[in-house]
Write a protein that holds these residues in place. Structure first.
Motif, PDB file in Angstrom:
ATOM      1  N   ARG A  45       0.892  -1.519  -0.156  1.00  0.00           N
ATOM      2  CA  ARG A  45      -0.262  -0.305  -0.121  1.00  0.00           C
ATOM      3  C   ARG A  45       0.742   1.618  -0.386  1.00  0.00           C
ATOM      4  O   ARG A  45       2.068   1.230   0.746  1.00  0.00           O
ATOM      5  N   GLU A  80      -5.360  -9.369  -7.575  1.00  0.00           N
ATOM      6  CA  GLU A  80      -6.423  -8.450  -6.345  1.00  0.00           C
ATOM      7  C   GLU A  80      -5.973  -6.187  -6.821  1.00  0.00           C
ATOM      8  O   GLU A  80      -4.451  -6.761  -6.625  1.00  0.00           O
ATOM      9  N   GLN A  81      -6.227  -5.967  -6.709  1.00  0.00           N
ATOM     10  CA  GLN A  81      -5.947  -4.787  -6.785  1.00  0.00           C
ATOM     11  C   GLN A  81      -7.012  -3.760  -5.508  1.00  0.00           C
ATOM     12  O   GLN A  81      -8.107  -3.758  -5.893  1.00  0.00           O
ATOM     13  N   MET A  82      -6.396  -2.913  -4.658  1.00  0.00           N
ATOM     14  CA  MET A  82      -6.955  -1.945  -3.874  1.00  0.00           C
ATOM     15  C   MET A  82      -6.098  -0.647  -4.564  1.00  0.00           C
ATOM     16  O   MET A  82      -5.630  -0.274  -4.519  1.00  0.00           O
ATOM     17  N   PRO A  97     -10.910   1.427   1.692  1.00  0.00           N
ATOM     18  CA  PRO A  97      -9.720   0.168   0.699  1.00  0.00           C
ATOM     19  C   PRO A  97     -10.922  -0.214  -0.288  1.00  0.00           C
ATOM     20  O   PRO A  97     -11.856  -0.950   0.512  1.00  0.00           O
ATOM     21  N   THR A 105     -11.158  -3.384  -2.899  1.00  0.00           N
ATOM     22  CA  THR A 105     -10.155  -4.256  -3.519  1.00  0.00           C
ATOM     23  C   THR A 105     -11.465  -5.188  -4.945  1.00  0.00           C
ATOM     24  O   THR A 105     -11.918  -5.693  -4.490  1.00  0.00           O
ATOM     25  N   HIS A 153      -2.620   2.633  -2.589  1.00  0.00           N
ATOM     26  CA  HIS A 153      -3.203   1.326  -3.651  1.00  0.00           C
ATOM     27  C   HIS A 153      -2.317   0.755  -3.164  1.00  0.00           C
ATOM     28  O   HIS A 153      -1.126   0.845  -2.448  1.00  0.00           O
ATOM     29  N   THR A 176      -1.135  -3.684  -5.343  1.00  0.00           N
ATOM     30  CA  THR A 176      -1.460  -5.151  -6.194  1.00  0.00           C
ATOM     31  C   THR A 176      -0.703  -5.961  -5.628  1.00  0.00           C
ATOM     32  O   THR A 176       0.730  -6.071  -5.151  1.00  0.00           O
TER      33      THR A 176
END
Length: 139
Positions: A54, A72-74, A82, A84, A101, A103
């Motif tokens: 992050r 997984e993308q946040m 957040p 996701t 963000h 990844t």
């Protein structure tokens, strides 16, 4: 810096990459690569099970395009919560200015992304990370 017509056509293997324990970033568009002024970008390679923690880019927006692999993308929403999502080939992720963000490659194979920063420059802060190293072009 690439000069002339060669500056318009850049492969990741032709530039030094930023190496990290979690993967690498090969800048293919940047002021120091080909004189781009308003944005920078490049190819990120993430091995299976790896990703970047992050973080945010104060004052810059980012676009992440998934070339291959799954993960997984946040991205934080406007309230800082957040959010996701599972992402895969063809997915474009927009990261608003200064938003946190991360990844994570959740697939069995490598994950490859193309990232764009606007304005250019946030990627230079990666040089300050403790696991940063330069991976020589073609190496």
């Amino acid at each position: 810096m690439k000069q002339g017509a060669d500056a318009h056509f850049v492969y990741p293997k032709d530039v030094d990459a930023f190496g990290f324990d979690w993967g690498q970033l090969a800048l293919t568009v940047a002021p120091e690569v080909n004189g781009a002024q308003r944005f920078s970008g490049g190819v990120v390679d993430l091995p299976s099970g790896q990703g970047h923690a992050r973080h945010n880019h104060p004052g810059a927006e980012e676009i992440i395009f998934v070339i291959s692999g799954h993960g997984e993308q946040m991205v934080e929403d406007e309230a800082g919560t957040p959010v996701t999502r599972e992402v895969g080939p063809g997915c474009t992720v927009y990261v608003p200015e200064s938003r946190f963000h991360s990844t994570l490659n959740t697939g069995d194979g490598p994950m490859q992304l193309f990232v764009v920063y606007s304005p250019a420059g946030p990627e230079l802060g990666l040089r300050d990370l403790p696991d940063f190293r330069i991976l020589k072009a073609g190496g």
